[in-house]
Design a protein around this motif. Structure first.
Motif, PDB file in Angstrom:
ATOM      1  N   HIS A  19       0.807  -1.222   0.000  1.00 51.17           N
ATOM      2  CA  HIS A  19       0.000   0.000   0.000  1.00 51.17           C
ATOM      3  C   HIS A  19       0.847   1.281   0.000  1.00 51.17           C
ATOM      4  CE1 HIS A  19       0.735  -1.359   4.097  1.00 51.17           C
ATOM      5  NE2 HIS A  19       0.753  -0.084   4.435  1.00 51.17           N
ATOM      6  N   ASP A  42     -11.193  -4.930  -1.226  1.00 51.96           N
ATOM      7  CA  ASP A  42     -11.143  -3.911  -0.186  1.00 51.96           C
ATOM      8  C   ASP A  42     -12.548  -3.354   0.060  1.00 51.96           C
ATOM      9  OD1 ASP A  42      -8.379  -4.156  -0.138  1.00 51.96           O
ATOM     10  OD2 ASP A  42      -8.016  -2.367  -1.354  1.00 51.96           O
ATOM     11  N   HIS A  79      -5.726  -0.117  -1.698  1.00 48.86           N
ATOM     12  CA  HIS A  79      -5.239  -0.622  -0.406  1.00 48.86           C
ATOM     13  C   HIS A  79      -4.939   0.533   0.548  1.00 48.86           C
ATOM     14  CE1 HIS A  79      -5.280  -4.655  -1.709  1.00 48.86           C
ATOM     15  NE2 HIS A  79      -4.018  -4.799  -2.107  1.00 48.86           N
TER      16      HIS A  79
END
Length: 161
Positions: A19, A42, A79
């Motif tokens: 991320h 996600d 992310h």
């Protein structure tokens, strides 16, 4: 591959971006236990619960010498937003090409409302410090899963002493 990698086999090497846009490779974690979990998306309810549960137990995993790596086909930016929005404390890796999903046998045919499609089957691998798969969970139900993985880690570590 349409099944998980068998226990006792070497975990396939990979490098993916996290991320923070930093490359993370499996080999970088030799000498540590690795919880490698694959999840569909996600910001969905089940995936959020799973990530929050692993985050809540992160210190316990670390005290056992383990690192938690979550993998989905979402982008690095997705992310990053997911982590910020849900205040997560674990590392999430992006596999947009689904190459690693396929390598680990988690990209498979799924069924939803009578429709078949290819997607991520929620799965977890526990990899030992030598890089061998020591435990697997297929078609994971999120409730209580992180605790089950932690309990298994403790048992496996005790048996290797």
């Amino acid at each position: 591959m349409d099944t998980l990698i068998p226990e006792g086999q070497e975990a396939p090497e990979f490098c993916l971006f996290d991320h923070n846009e930093k490359e993370q490779c499996l080999k970088d974690y030799r000498d540590k236990w690795i919880v490698l979990y694959f999840y569909p998306r996600d910001n969905t309810s089940g995936c959020t619960r799973e990530a929050q549960d692993f985050t809540a137990l992160k210190e316990e995993f670390e005290s056992e010498g383990a690192v938690i790596l979550g993998v989905s086909k979402d982008s690095v930016e997705s992310h990053r937003k997911f982590i910020e929005k849900k205040d997560l404390g674990i590392t999430l890796l992006s596999d947009e090409s689904i190459d690693i999903h396929q390598l680990y046998g988690v990209w498979r045919m799924k069924m939803n409302y009578g429709k078949e499609y290819m997607g991520t089957v929620r799965s977890t691998y526990l990899i030992d410090p030598e890089g061998k798969v020591t435990a697997t969970w297929d078609k994971v139900r999120t409730k209580g899963h992180a605790q089950k993985v932690l309990d298994s880690l403790k048992v496996l570590k005790a048996s290797k002493r």
